[in-house]
Design an enzyme around this catalytic site. Structure first.
Site, PDB file in Angstrom:
ATOM      1  N   HIS A 137      11.782  45.172 -53.281  1.00 35.51           N
ATOM      2  CA  HIS A 137      10.450  45.020 -53.869  1.00 35.51           C
ATOM      3  C   HIS A 137      10.057  43.544 -53.809  1.00 35.51           C
ATOM      4  CE1 HIS A 137      10.769  48.985 -56.316  1.00 35.51           C
ATOM      5  NE2 HIS A 137      10.244  49.173 -55.120  1.00 35.51           N
ATOM      6  N   GLY A 189       8.769  47.388 -43.768  1.00 39.23           N
ATOM      7  CA  GLY A 189       7.994  46.405 -43.023  1.00 39.23           C
ATOM      8  C   GLY A 189       8.126  44.949 -43.387  1.00 39.23           C
ATOM      9  N   THR A 239       9.875  43.397 -45.721  1.00 36.81           N
ATOM     10  CA  THR A 239      11.262  42.978 -45.923  1.00 36.81           C
ATOM     11  C   THR A 239      11.939  42.741 -44.579  1.00 36.81           C
ATOM     12  OG1 THR A 239      11.395  44.217 -47.996  1.00 36.81           O
ATOM     13  CG2 THR A 239      13.484  43.619 -46.961  1.00 36.81           C
ATOM     14  N   SER A 242       5.705  49.659 -44.378  1.00 42.90           N
ATOM     15  CA  SER A 242       6.023  49.138 -45.705  1.00 42.90           C
ATOM     16  C   SER A 242       6.348  50.325 -46.611  1.00 42.90           C
ATOM     17  CB  SER A 242       4.866  48.315 -46.266  1.00 42.90           C
ATOM     18  OG  SER A 242       3.803  49.157 -46.639  1.00 42.90           O
ATOM     19  N   GLY A 243       7.081  50.061 -47.685  1.00 36.56           N
ATOM     20  CA  GLY A 243       7.511  51.133 -48.586  1.00 36.56           C
ATOM     21  C   GLY A 243       6.386  52.022 -49.073  1.00 36.56           C
ATOM     22  N   ASP A 287       9.648  54.040 -47.135  1.00 39.82           N
ATOM     23  CA  ASP A 287      10.732  54.642 -47.936  1.00 39.82           C
ATOM     24  C   ASP A 287      11.072  56.029 -47.412  1.00 39.82           C
ATOM     25  OD1 ASP A 287      10.761  52.392 -49.595  1.00 39.82           O
ATOM     26  OD2 ASP A 287       9.439  53.306 -51.077  1.00 39.82           O
ATOM     27  N   ASP A 314      12.959  46.353 -58.229  1.00 41.23           N
ATOM     28  CA  ASP A 314      12.596  45.578 -59.407  1.00 41.23           C
ATOM     29  C   ASP A 314      12.367  46.515 -60.585  1.00 41.23           C
ATOM     30  OD1 ASP A 314      11.597  43.869 -61.292  1.00 41.23           O
ATOM     31  OD2 ASP A 314      10.125  42.940 -59.966  1.00 41.23           O
ATOM     32  N   HIS A 316       4.798  53.405 -56.047  1.00 38.42           N
ATOM     33  CA  HIS A 316       5.621  54.340 -55.270  1.00 38.42           C
ATOM     34  C   HIS A 316       7.012  54.525 -55.885  1.00 38.42           C
ATOM     35  CE1 HIS A 316       6.746  50.427 -53.661  1.00 38.42           C
ATOM     36  NE2 HIS A 316       7.793  50.972 -53.081  1.00 38.42           N
ATOM     37  N   ASP A 356       9.058  57.421 -54.821  1.00 39.03           N
ATOM     38  CA  ASP A 356       9.713  57.266 -53.524  1.00 39.03           C
ATOM     39  C   ASP A 356      11.067  56.578 -53.688  1.00 39.03           C
ATOM     40  OD1 ASP A 356       7.343  58.286 -52.486  1.00 39.03           O
ATOM     41  OD2 ASP A 356       6.527  56.293 -52.096  1.00 39.03           O
ATOM     42  N   ARG A 389      18.168  59.387 -54.892  1.00 31.30           N
ATOM     43  CA  ARG A 389      18.652  60.761 -54.970  1.00 31.30           C
ATOM     44  C   ARG A 389      19.285  61.197 -53.649  1.00 31.30           C
ATOM     45  NH1 ARG A 389      16.903  65.311 -53.117  1.00 31.30           N
ATOM     46  NH2 ARG A 389      17.497  67.266 -54.081  1.00 31.30           N
TER      47      ARG A 389
END
Length: 138
Positions: free
Chosen positions: A11, A38, A40, A57-58, A63, A83, A90, A93, A99
């Site tokens: 994050h 993306g 990161t 990107s997430g 994700d 974070d 999201h 996600d 999980r």
């Protein structure tokens, strides 16, 4: 033996922490195929020289793209510095990724302390180590 793949995700407030962690462990991470969400992925590649396959990107689906790798048996570890003090839109996600790691027995680290323990384990760098994957078809 096919090369192994790890995912790096962070994050916004955790990106500098992940980048510093990657720099500390760059030689250990170098043999792996590295994928990332993306921004990161760009940050890591631009600041370390590591080759990183960047997904979206997430919040835009990155994700889920990493989740698909997990479900297909194509991810060997997830390093997701999320974070917990700044909820993101999201968050479902994020929970889904964590999980899936539990469902498919994929090692996951959400903090530098856990990430350090994973990458310093002899099993992490052992190319002959085969992670047991549950058989849900039984």
């Amino acid at each position: 033996m096919p090369s192994r793949t790890i995912a790096l995700v962070a994050h916004d407030h955790k990106k500098p922490e992940l980048l510093e962690w990657v720099k500390q462990h760059i030689d250990t991470l170098r043999p792996f195929n590295i994928v990332a969400t993306g921004t990161t992925g760009s940050l890591i590649q631009d600041n370390t020289g590591l080759e990183v396959h960047r997904f979206k990107s997430g919040p835009l689906g990155g994700d889920q793209q990493i989740g698909a790798l997990i479900a297909e048996g194509n991810l060997d570890g997830l390093f997701f510095f999320w974070d917990p003090l700044n909820p993101a839109p999201h968050d479902p996600d994020v929970k889904a990724l964590l999980r899936l790691c539990s469902v498919w027995n994929v090692p996951v680290a959400c903090s530098p302390a856990t990430a350090d323990l994973i990458v310093t384990s002899p099993l992490f760098s052992d190319v002959n180590h085969v992670r047991k994957v549950p058989d849900y078809g039984k």
